[in-house]
Enzyme design. Structure first.
Site, PDB file in Angstrom:
ATOM      1  CG  HIS A  94      -8.669   5.290  11.203  1.00  0.00           C
ATOM      2  ND1 HIS A  94      -9.546   4.277  11.838  1.00  0.00           N
ATOM      3  CD2 HIS A  94      -8.148   4.984  10.127  1.00  0.00           C
ATOM      4  CE1 HIS A  94      -9.356   3.311  10.822  1.00  0.00           C
ATOM      5  NE2 HIS A  94      -8.816   3.574   9.946  1.00  0.00           N
TER       6      HIS A  94
ATOM      7  N   GLY B  40      -3.614  -3.037   0.850  1.00  0.00           N
ATOM      8  CA  GLY B  40      -4.171  -1.948  -0.419  1.00  0.00           C
ATOM      9  C   GLY B  40      -5.203  -1.095  -0.226  1.00  0.00           C
ATOM     10  CD  GLU B  41      -8.030   3.461  -0.687  1.00  0.00           C
ATOM     11  OE1 GLU B  41      -8.986   3.628  -1.487  1.00  0.00           O
ATOM     12  OE2 GLU B  41      -8.033   3.701   0.449  1.00  0.00           O
TER      13      GLU B  41
ATOM     14  CB  CYS C 245      -0.896  -0.159   1.435  1.00  0.00           C
ATOM     15  SG  CYS C 245      -2.152   1.312   1.218  1.00  0.00           S
TER      16      CYS C 245
ATOM     17  CB  SER D 157     -10.264   3.916   6.914  1.00  0.00           C
ATOM     18  OG  SER D 157     -10.571   2.493   6.752  1.00  0.00           O
TER      19      SER D 157
ATOM     20  CB  CYS E 144      -4.987  -4.927   7.122  1.00  0.00           C
ATOM     21  SG  CYS E 144      -4.563  -4.870   5.453  1.00  0.00           S
TER      22      CYS E 144
ATOM     23  CB  SER F 156     -12.723  -0.357   3.407  1.00  0.00           C
ATOM     24  OG  SER F 156     -12.182   0.644   4.336  1.00  0.00           O
TER      25      SER F 156
END
Length: 345
Positions: A216, A159-160, A112, A214, A333, A191
């Site tokens: 946070h 990963g994204e 990522c 995400s 992850c 996500s």
């Protein structure tokens, strides 16, 4: 001519390819039934496909898969899969049982590039995007080899997803297609760490899938310190994009909030976060942080987690405390890939 995996093609793309080969379009539907319905991964075993077409297919396409390197099972039933791709790179998938549901967590990239400071996926950097077939092969492997079938699918692995936009969207369309995997849109969640341009594109895809952000942190300085992507796409811009996604037909928005001890777990943080959740009418998933050995962050105390949750409830936010599953098998992850890489050094 380099062969590509035929699972990279959507039904419409396959029909065009079949017609270009001088065959009738209905042959594409037959091939898709063999692959996704009967799970046959050899052109020679497709009984109602003429030999001449099989030869053409074998010249141009392959039916690849993943090599399983490790599959630890947690005492809570969580199954983690460490896969090797054809180029030797490694990715992870996780099957998480919860009540009557089983959620399959899918990877979209090898590594990522967004390097959230508390996450294991970005430690070894970004390598490459997964092809559409490599995303789908995670589903195929689990469905063919695990008795506990997935009911829900989330792009929350390595990963994204919105950084691999075309391949991920194509995979979702194949997952969703009645001719292929026939997985309902409401069972699919994508996500993102907050790629505003990707969210804006997603709004126009008419996929009706769920979006998970995400987040946070509830203010720009703290979020930027945890997630460098926030410097490019700050919270005000990001929250507008999420609101537009919902007004454009997106089914549901979930805010994922990893609670990190001493970092984002105060009542002030909870108060700020509740305002964001209410403004978007979003559901909240609270996730106690699972420490990574090479990183400085620590898990929150049970007391701070309960206080945070109570504050959200007091502010009328629908929140779920997501139990950290699979800790004994490095199910966070990127953790299993990292552990295996460390063994190889």
């Amino acid at each position: 001519m380099k062969k590509q995996d035929i699972k990279n093609l959507t039904p419409d793309e396959l029909k065009k390819e079949i017609v270009a080969l001088g065959e009738k379009p209905y042959r594409a539907s037959q091939i898709l039934t063999w692959i996704y319905g009967k799970r046959v991964f050899s052109f020679d075993r497709m009984k109602n496909i003429p030999g001449s077409l099989k030869d053409k297919l074998k010249e141009r396409y392959l039916l690849g898969g993943l090599t399983l390197l490790d599959s630890p099972e947690s005492k809570d039933g969580t199954l983690k899969f460490l896969f090797e791709l054809e180029d030797g790179r490694r990715i992870e998938s996780v099957l998480i049982p919860s009540g009557g549901r089983s959620t399959l967590c899918l990877s979209a990239q090898v590594g990522c590039k967004f390097a959230c400071n508390f996450c294991a996926s970005g430690i070894r950097g970004f390598v490459r995007n997964l092809e559409t077939c490599e995303i789908l092969n995670q589903i195929v492997f689990v469905e063919n080899n695990v008795n506990n079938k997935a009911t829900n699918y989330v792009f929350m692995g390595m990963g994204e997803p919105l950084d691999n936009y075309e391949n991920v969207i194509k995979a979702i369309r194949i997952m969703n297609s009645p001719e292929c995997m026939n997985i309902g849109s409401r069972r699919i969640t994508l996500s993102t760490c907050g790629i505003v341009t990707g969210i804006e594109r997603l709004k126009d895809e008419n996929l009706k899938i769920n979006l998970s952000l995400s987040i946070h942190a509830a203010n720009d300085p703290l979020r930027s310190s945890l997630m460098p992507v926030n410097k490019k796409y700050p919270l005000p811009e990001l929250l507008i994009a999420c609101g537009n996604f919902l007004s454009g037909g997106g089914r549901m928005l979930t805010l994922e909030y990893v609670i990190i001890g001493g970092i984002n777990d105060s009542l002030k943080d909870a108060d700020e976060f509740s305002k964001i959740a209410r403004s978007l009418k979003a559901k909240v998933n609270l996730i106690p942080y699972s420490p990574v050995s090479s990183l400085k962050y620590k898990a929150p105390s049970g007391e701070s987690v309960r206080a945070f949750m109570d504050e959200l409830n007091r502010k009328r936010v629908t929140a779920t405390l997501r139990a950290s599953k699979g800790k004994d098998i490095n199910a966070g992850c990127g953790q299993l890939v990292l552990r295996n890489a460390e063994k190889m050094i």
